[in-house]
Motif scaffolding. Structure first.
Motif, PDB file in Angstrom:
ATOM      1  N   LYS A   1      12.180 -80.644  79.808  1.00 51.78           N
ATOM      2  CA  LYS A   1      10.417 -80.595  79.482  1.00 51.78           C
ATOM      3  C   LYS A   1       9.397 -79.235  80.406  1.00 51.78           C
ATOM      4  N   HIS A   2       9.875 -79.468  81.719  1.00 53.91           N
ATOM      5  CA  HIS A   2       9.910 -78.255  82.176  1.00 53.91           C
ATOM      6  C   HIS A   2       9.588 -77.538  82.112  1.00 53.91           C
ATOM      7  N   THR A   3       9.423 -76.273  82.496  1.00 55.41           N
ATOM      8  CA  THR A   3       9.312 -74.651  82.846  1.00 55.41           C
ATOM      9  C   THR A   3      10.054 -74.692  83.461  1.00 55.41           C
ATOM     10  N   TRP A   4      11.385 -74.191  83.149  1.00 56.70           N
ATOM     11  CA  TRP A   4      12.257 -73.620  84.224  1.00 56.70           C
ATOM     12  C   TRP A   4      12.446 -71.788  84.703  1.00 56.70           C
ATOM     13  N   VAL A   5      11.734 -71.273  85.658  1.00 53.73           N
ATOM     14  CA  VAL A   5      11.403 -69.716  85.774  1.00 53.73           C
ATOM     15  C   VAL A   5      13.181 -69.623  86.362  1.00 53.73           C
ATOM     16  N   HIS A   6      13.418 -67.984  86.372  1.00 47.35           N
ATOM     17  CA  HIS A   6      14.252 -67.592  87.088  1.00 47.35           C
ATOM     18  C   HIS A   6      14.818 -66.681  87.448  1.00 47.35           C
ATOM     19  N   TRP A   7      15.836 -65.725  87.530  1.00 47.24           N
ATOM     20  CA  TRP A   7      15.975 -65.089  87.875  1.00 47.24           C
ATOM     21  C   TRP A   7      17.203 -63.882  87.538  1.00 47.24           C
ATOM     22  N   ASN A   8      17.125 -63.056  85.759  1.00 51.59           N
ATOM     23  CA  ASN A   8      18.105 -62.718  85.224  1.00 51.59           C
ATOM     24  C   ASN A   8      19.525 -63.995  84.505  1.00 51.59           C
ATOM     25  N   MET A   9      19.206 -65.085  85.333  1.00 55.85           N
ATOM     26  CA  MET A   9      20.164 -66.170  84.758  1.00 55.85           C
ATOM     27  C   MET A   9      19.849 -66.332  83.210  1.00 55.85           C
ATOM     28  N   ARG A  10      20.907 -65.136  82.582  1.00 58.73           N
ATOM     29  CA  ARG A  10      21.292 -65.407  80.755  1.00 58.73           C
ATOM     30  C   ARG A  10      22.269 -65.018  80.589  1.00 58.73           C
TER      31      ARG A  10
ATOM     32  N   ASP B   1      16.216 -73.209  75.333  1.00 60.18           N
ATOM     33  CA  ASP B   1      16.026 -72.016  75.816  1.00 60.18           C
ATOM     34  C   ASP B   1      14.786 -71.668  76.282  1.00 60.18           C
ATOM     35  N   ASN B   2      13.857 -72.127  74.619  1.00 58.04           N
ATOM     36  CA  ASN B   2      12.749 -72.538  74.838  1.00 58.04           C
ATOM     37  C   ASN B   2      11.321 -72.779  76.845  1.00 58.04           C
ATOM     38  N   TYR B   3      12.531 -73.898  77.129  1.00 57.07           N
ATOM     39  CA  TYR B   3      11.777 -73.975  78.382  1.00 57.07           C
ATOM     40  C   TYR B   3      12.834 -72.953  78.950  1.00 57.07           C
ATOM     41  N   LYS B   4      13.114 -72.089  78.921  1.00 62.27           N
ATOM     42  CA  LYS B   4      13.097 -71.484  80.875  1.00 62.27           C
ATOM     43  C   LYS B   4      12.717 -69.707  79.892  1.00 62.27           C
ATOM     44  N   PHE B   5      12.467 -69.447  81.613  1.00 62.91           N
ATOM     45  CA  PHE B   5      11.588 -68.054  81.800  1.00 62.91           C
ATOM     46  C   PHE B   5      11.925 -66.964  82.685  1.00 62.91           C
ATOM     47  N   ASP B   6      11.897 -66.036  82.391  1.00 65.68           N
ATOM     48  CA  ASP B   6      12.756 -65.036  83.661  1.00 65.68           C
ATOM     49  C   ASP B   6      12.205 -64.522  83.580  1.00 65.68           C
ATOM     50  N   LEU B   7      11.240 -64.608  84.689  1.00 63.19           N
ATOM     51  CA  LEU B   7      10.972 -63.620  85.445  1.00 63.19           C
ATOM     52  C   LEU B   7      10.808 -62.190  85.755  1.00 63.19           C
ATOM     53  N   SER B   8      12.422 -62.059  85.712  1.00 58.85           N
ATOM     54  CA  SER B   8      13.003 -60.429  85.706  1.00 58.85           C
ATOM     55  C   SER B   8      12.041 -59.695  84.831  1.00 58.85           C
ATOM     56  N   ARG B   9      12.587 -59.723  83.830  1.00 58.96           N
ATOM     57  CA  ARG B   9      12.089 -59.898  82.326  1.00 58.96           C
ATOM     58  C   ARG B   9      10.525 -59.158  81.591  1.00 58.96           C
ATOM     59  N   ALA B  10       9.915 -61.065  82.053  1.00 61.21           N
ATOM     60  CA  ALA B  10       8.431 -60.870  82.460  1.00 61.21           C
ATOM     61  C   ALA B  10       7.835 -59.489  83.460  1.00 61.21           C
ATOM     62  N   LEU B  11       7.880 -58.890  84.766  1.00 60.19           N
ATOM     63  CA  LEU B  11       7.830 -58.672  85.176  1.00 60.19           C
ATOM     64  C   LEU B  11       8.083 -56.885  84.223  1.00 60.19           C
ATOM     65  N   VAL B  12       9.349 -56.734  83.784  1.00 60.52           N
ATOM     66  CA  VAL B  12       9.168 -55.446  82.998  1.00 60.52           C
ATOM     67  C   VAL B  12       8.277 -55.621  81.821  1.00 60.52           C
ATOM     68  N   SER B  13       8.057 -56.766  81.041  1.00 55.58           N
ATOM     69  CA  SER B  13       7.102 -56.661  80.389  1.00 55.58           C
ATOM     70  C   SER B  13       5.929 -56.096  81.034  1.00 55.58           C
ATOM     71  N   LEU B  14       5.803 -56.799  82.048  1.00 51.88           N
ATOM     72  CA  LEU B  14       4.001 -56.586  82.114  1.00 51.88           C
ATOM     73  C   LEU B  14       3.612 -55.501  82.561  1.00 51.88           C
ATOM     74  N   TYR B  15       4.977 -54.629  83.559  1.00 53.20           N
ATOM     75  CA  TYR B  15       4.672 -52.996  84.619  1.00 53.20           C
ATOM     76  C   TYR B  15       5.626 -52.629  84.195  1.00 53.20           C
ATOM     77  N   GLY B  16       6.173 -52.541  82.802  1.00 54.09           N
ATOM     78  CA  GLY B  16       7.458 -50.984  82.553  1.00 54.09           C
ATOM     79  C   GLY B  16       8.529 -51.562  83.206  1.00 54.09           C
ATOM     80  N   ASN B  17       9.704 -50.545  83.309  1.00 54.02           N
ATOM     81  CA  ASN B  17      11.046 -50.327  83.359  1.00 54.02           C
ATOM     82  C   ASN B  17      10.995 -49.935  84.712  1.00 54.02           C
ATOM     83  N   ALA B  18       9.696 -48.702  85.602  1.00 50.16           N
ATOM     84  CA  ALA B  18       9.975 -48.087  86.333  1.00 50.16           C
ATOM     85  C   ALA B  18       8.854 -49.189  87.545  1.00 50.16           C
ATOM     86  N   TYR B  19       8.088 -50.103  87.043  1.00 57.15           N
ATOM     87  CA  TYR B  19       7.972 -51.128  88.298  1.00 57.15           C
ATOM     88  C   TYR B  19       7.981 -51.318  89.722  1.00 57.15           C
TER      89      TYR B  19
END
Length: 262
Positions: free
Chosen positions: A104-113, A138-156
């Motif tokens: 029930k924790h949020t699991w933050v990962h990098w591209n583990m998709r 899946d609701n407890y998985k958080f992809d930090l890599s995708r999140a940064l793209v959503s926040l700052y754009g593909n060219a961040y």
């Protein structure tokens, strides 16, 4: 991408990060290392070498690795390759037991998709070894890599993104191995070196997450790349940030007035 969709994705990601920030003690940062899937010729899934899970709030880290499993079973490092399957199965059992207790924790990962690299790959590997993996919702998985793209754009930031983010933000590279270096370490049976790299990468991800939450993450994005430029998206931005807009407008009027007076 449509400007409205871009802004909606930005807002959705921002809200998820706000919720994560409010529940830092329930946020786990995960990273793992494995055999290079580019060098496997027989189609088998890559072997897992180590997994690290770090509590974002406390920094306490739980690690699961081949060399630790070998130490418990009294297997010499030189004999690990001969008993890899049994050691890997023991390691993964310990990992999935931990996951089940913290599902029930949020699991933050990098591209583990996906099955190449991700939660599915770890699950599949355990099945191959005869185990029954626990499947995290899946609701407890958080992809930090995708999140940064959503926040700052593909060219961040350029590719490879994580190493370049580290350089941009002056995050030390100590013990951090590239994909090529990890593959070489695996071929040389240097499992301790691989484990140290996994630990370091979990620490780096926690660092990047922290800077993202407090707004201090340095990157190359521009304002228009974050929100998009269209009348509709600008209207939504103005509606949500009208106080900031009014403050900025007032400051501009005062500056212009002073210029005229002078």
């Amino acid at each position: 991408m449509n400007s409205i969709k871009k802004y909606e994705r930005y807002v959705k990601t921002r809200d998820k990060l706000k919720n994560l920030s409010k529940n830092e003690s329930n946020s786990l940062v995960i990273h793992y290392s494995c055999e290079s899937f580019y060098d496997i010729k027989d189609g088998k899934t890559p072997r897992i070498t180590s997994i690290c899970v770090r509590n974002f709030d406390t920094g306490q880290t739980h690690s699961f690795s081949i060399h630790k499993a070998a130490e418990i079973k009294k297997v010499n490092n030189s004999d690990i390759p001969k008993q890899y399957d049994s050691l890997e199965k023991s390691m993964l059992k310990e990992f999935f037991d931990f996951m089940k207790k913290n599902d029930k924790h949020t699991w933050v990962h990098w591209n583990m998709r996906d099955i190449n690299y991700g939660f599915q790959a770890i699950e599949h590997r355990y099945k191959v070894l005869g185990g029954k993996p626990y499947s995290l919702d899946d609701n407890y998985k958080f992809d930090l890599s995708r999140a940064l793209v959503s926040l700052y754009g593909n060219a961040y930031i350029g590719h490879p993104r994580l190493p370049k983010l580290m350089k941009k933000n002056k995050i030390t590279e100590k013990d951090f191995l590239s994909g090529k270096e990890e593959a070489e370490a695996f071929e040389q049976n240097d499992f301790i070196k691989l484990h140290q790299s996994t630990l370091r990468k979990a620490d780096v991800l926690a660092n990047v997450l922290g800077r993202t939450l407090d707004g201090s993450l340095k990157n190359n994005s521009k304002w228009c790349e974050r929100y998009g430029l269209s009348p509709k998206s600008l209207t939504l931005i103005l509606k949500e940030h009208w106080i900031v807009f009014l403050i900025g407008l007032a400051a501009s009027i005062i500056a212009i007035s002073q210029f005229i007076i002078d």
